[in-house]
Design a protein around this motif. Sequence first.
Motif, mmCIF file in Angstrom:
data_model
loop_
_atom_site.group_PDB
_atom_site.id
_atom_site.type_symbol
_atom_site.label_atom_id
_atom_site.label_comp_id
_atom_site.label_asym_id
_atom_site.label_seq_id
_atom_site.Cartn_x
_atom_site.Cartn_y
_atom_site.Cartn_z
ATOM 1 N N ASP A 371 34.996 22.039 36.940
ATOM 2 C CA ASP A 371 35.972 21.356 36.079
ATOM 3 C C ASP A 371 35.886 19.839 36.250
ATOM 4 O O ASP A 371 35.970 19.087 35.268
ATOM 5 C CB ASP A 371 37.389 21.836 36.393
ATOM 6 N N GLU A 375 34.756 17.112 33.408
ATOM 7 C CA GLU A 375 35.658 16.009 33.029
ATOM 8 C C GLU A 375 34.899 14.681 33.012
ATOM 9 O O GLU A 375 35.098 13.847 32.126
ATOM 10 C CB GLU A 375 36.809 15.938 34.038
ATOM 11 N N ASN A 379 33.967 12.777 29.136
ATOM 12 C CA ASN A 379 34.937 11.722 28.830
ATOM 13 C C ASN A 379 34.283 10.335 28.766
ATOM 14 O O ASN A 379 33.172 10.147 29.179
ATOM 15 C CB ASN A 379 36.044 11.702 29.892
#
Length: 379
Positions: A371, A375, A379
């Motif tokens: 995770d 991220e 991003n």
Amino acid sequence: MNQFKILHIVTSLGDGGAEGVLTRLCTTDKKNENVVISLMAPAKYSDLLISNGITVKHLNFNRGKLTIRGLYRLYKEIKSSEADAVQTWMYHSDFFGGALARLAGIKNVFWNIRHSNLDINKTKKSTIYIAKLCALFSRFIPSKIICCAEQAKQSHIGIGYYERKMIVIENGYDLSRFHRIHVDKLSVLNEEFKSLELKVRPLIGMVGRYTPEKDHNNLLQALHLLSSKECDFFIVLAGTGVDNDNKALLDLIEHYKLSDKVLLLGPITDIPLLMNHLDMHVLSSSSEGFPNVLAEAMACGTPCISTKAGAAERIIGNSGWLVPTNNPENLADAIYDAIHEFELCKEKWNERRMIAEQRIKDNFSIEVMIDKYNEVWTN
């Protein structure tokens, strides 16, 4: 949601912590399409990645030799990959892979740092040179620099890496694979151990390839001191180069009068099985990034004794024993204390096993690691 294509560039897929994390990440991450380029020939993790459906390309560079033709081949592979992001692993891949990815028009480039420090006495001069070169270009090439531990982040800031781009993502582990199972030492490992009588003494282990950073001399010197205390034990050593073809290691074992207490297994594939056979795991390293073997042992309910190298203290917490690096006397004392508790305080030992196991479950799952990488990448 559309899948991102992540191109991983790694120096080698041989036996090492970075290679293991890369493999766990690619084989477990279902959100993205992961493709791997190894600068060198097929090695330990190549088949495992391919068998899990990961595309792997090997450029077959000779170790220590980067040529203009080779770098051009890497550039063409990057250019044709149509990747959304490039994730590089280790210093050479960070610098050359990152720079070529930028030249190929890829804006999302992420470096990965696996060392907690660069010991000039135990690290190749070429590696130190490339790391310092990376520091000079860290403001310009990567979008983010992922460190495996806070100590790694701080030590690299100290040599000039651009602090604003640096983040920490700790390693994660597949707890469906690393967990406690019931095993019978004398039946399952009977062939490996040549019918050794292991019931009468605690079984210690250390998994780690034969490199200066693992400091096998420190371990063997500590075990020699332990023997002088009339403390009974047996230890198995596993990893690349840790075998009967390694004359330097055999000479050390003979020098410290440990030939009847040490078994060399060489590289092993089923680490969870070995960890479940051990009564305790020891790590004697002088330098580490994020020592995977500690977390892997603890996830199997095996308490650890370790030097304070890299993120060892963060991993072990209050579940085991921590000693300074390069101090065989302290290491011997810690192993002695662990053996004493194992033999005489069964209730306390079983509690320690549960604490170790739970610490990995609470802090270092593979899902949390994936995770965090996703991220950063998206991003």
